[in-house]
Write a protein that holds these residues in place. Sequence first.
Motif, PDB file in Angstrom:
ATOM      1  N   ASP A 134       1.837 -18.754  -9.757  1.00 50.39           N
ATOM      2  CA  ASP A 134       2.169 -17.803  -8.697  1.00 50.39           C
ATOM      3  C   ASP A 134       1.627 -16.440  -9.128  1.00 50.39           C
ATOM      4  N   ALA A 135       0.381 -16.147  -8.747  1.00 47.73           N
ATOM      5  CA  ALA A 135      -0.248 -14.884  -9.166  1.00 47.73           C
ATOM      6  C   ALA A 135      -0.295 -13.911  -7.997  1.00 47.73           C
ATOM      7  N   SER A 136       0.007 -12.660  -8.300  1.00 50.91           N
ATOM      8  CA  SER A 136      -0.088 -11.634  -7.248  1.00 50.91           C
ATOM      9  C   SER A 136      -1.445 -10.937  -7.323  1.00 50.91           C
ATOM     10  N   ARG A 137      -2.054 -11.035  -8.504  1.00 50.22           N
ATOM     11  CA  ARG A 137      -3.279 -10.281  -8.718  1.00 50.22           C
ATOM     12  C   ARG A 137      -4.160 -11.019  -9.715  1.00 50.22           C
ATOM     13  N   PHE A 138      -5.461 -10.950  -9.522  1.00 49.18           N
ATOM     14  CA  PHE A 138      -6.405 -11.511 -10.498  1.00 49.18           C
ATOM     15  C   PHE A 138      -7.324 -10.381 -10.957  1.00 49.18           C
ATOM     16  N   ILE A 139      -7.420 -10.198 -12.261  1.00 51.46           N
ATOM     17  CA  ILE A 139      -8.348  -9.198 -12.799  1.00 51.46           C
ATOM     18  C   ILE A 139      -9.330  -9.926 -13.719  1.00 51.46           C
ATOM     19  N   GLY A 140     -10.580  -9.954 -13.311  1.00 52.11           N
ATOM     20  CA  GLY A 140     -11.620 -10.558 -14.149  1.00 52.11           C
ATOM     21  C   GLY A 140     -12.255  -9.468 -14.988  1.00 52.11           C
ATOM     22  N   VAL A 141     -12.240  -9.656 -16.301  1.00 48.16           N
ATOM     23  CA  VAL A 141     -12.811  -8.656 -17.214  1.00 48.16           C
ATOM     24  C   VAL A 141     -13.995  -9.285 -17.942  1.00 48.16           C
ATOM     25  N   ASP A 142     -15.091  -8.592 -17.975  1.00 48.08           N
ATOM     26  CA  ASP A 142     -16.254  -9.135 -18.684  1.00 48.08           C
ATOM     27  C   ASP A 142     -17.225  -8.008 -18.989  1.00 48.08           C
ATOM     28  N   ILE A 143     -17.975  -8.183 -20.052  1.00 46.57           N
ATOM     29  CA  ILE A 143     -19.006  -7.204 -20.393  1.00 46.57           C
ATOM     30  C   ILE A 143     -20.135  -7.237 -19.357  1.00 46.57           C
TER      31      ILE A 143
END
Length: 353
Positions: A134-143
């Motif tokens: 149950d995710a409210s937000r997705f943050i993809g982090v990458d160089i």
Amino acid sequence: MFTTLEASARSTAGGDTGPALALSRSRLVDRAPAPQVSAQLPEMSADAMRAAELRAGLLKRSATIDPKFLYDTQGCVLFNAICELDEYYPTRTERAVFEMYRTDIASHVPKAAQWIDLGCGDCAKSRTWLEHVDASRFIGVDIAAEWIEQSVAAVGRRFPDIECLAQGADFTRGFDMHALLGDVEARPPLFFYPGSSIGNFAPDSAVTMLESVRSHLGSRGGLLVCVDLRKDPAIMKRAYADGLGVTAAFNKNVLRVANKLLGSDFRTENFSHQARFDEVRGCIEMRLVANSKQFVRLGGEIRTFEEGEPIVTEHSYKYTPEQFVTVLQRAGFTRHKMWTDPQSWFGVFLASA
Ligand code: AVI
């Protein structure tokens, strides 16, 4: 270091190897507070800084190249090919553990989580999790800032109820996401760090990086981190010295990266790929060894490599479960749970403060 630029702003670095300086939103409903800028923007261009770092490593008495230089476009393609090799067991073993225990693991993820994928790439692994948590937000982090804008946007299309953000950053240098994450009690962060990439840090640096993660968690947040476990050295070694020579090509490609960034004249055919397991440190060490005496032009200088002299390009630490629990404890995590495959080759840890 996280540095923020607005939606359409781009890194001046260009390409997928530059320290990422872009923040974009594929689907952002409310305006999120800007992440804190934890360092001054450098006066040198990103490319110049990378070149200086690469050159300094090569000029050391014992030459090294930081593993991040392995991942230019060509390097990413070769790494993806490595993940398909029979010898490279980590990818498929991780997948098997995820498939076997997904429901159980997902049941421990807090509701309304902010799912933060460190090194998200094509976001394929996170996508399979977002169907189960149950995710409210997705943050993809990458160089690779520019690349992930597309992949995070695709996550936004697949999960329209989840707010999606792409964050370009070299998180391996430490990070501050407190402002971006906002109220972590209402939306607890779940940091996802798959692929056994934690093994590419030396243990003390792994502790520092995980401490940084832990400082963002609040009372309900967590870390889902995947670790390659200690096993028969022959099996580990084979994973980094495959029969087709894909890992050798991946390793040697870094010399092309150097030639491009530094204008140097490394000849890839004059170096051999080597991977060995260091029993004392508990890691695979990947190197490029000079086949004969080499004179390499590095800017205004000539670097001589004697026959047999190595350039160390990567360490990949392998832990026993107990050793990794110690790393977690040193980073301030007090609770953990581990799932593994029937041979105990690979560990998936869920840890919280
Ligand atoms: C990205 N990282 C976890 C890989 C590893 O296994 O250390 C990189 C790699 N190097 C050679 N093969 C794979």
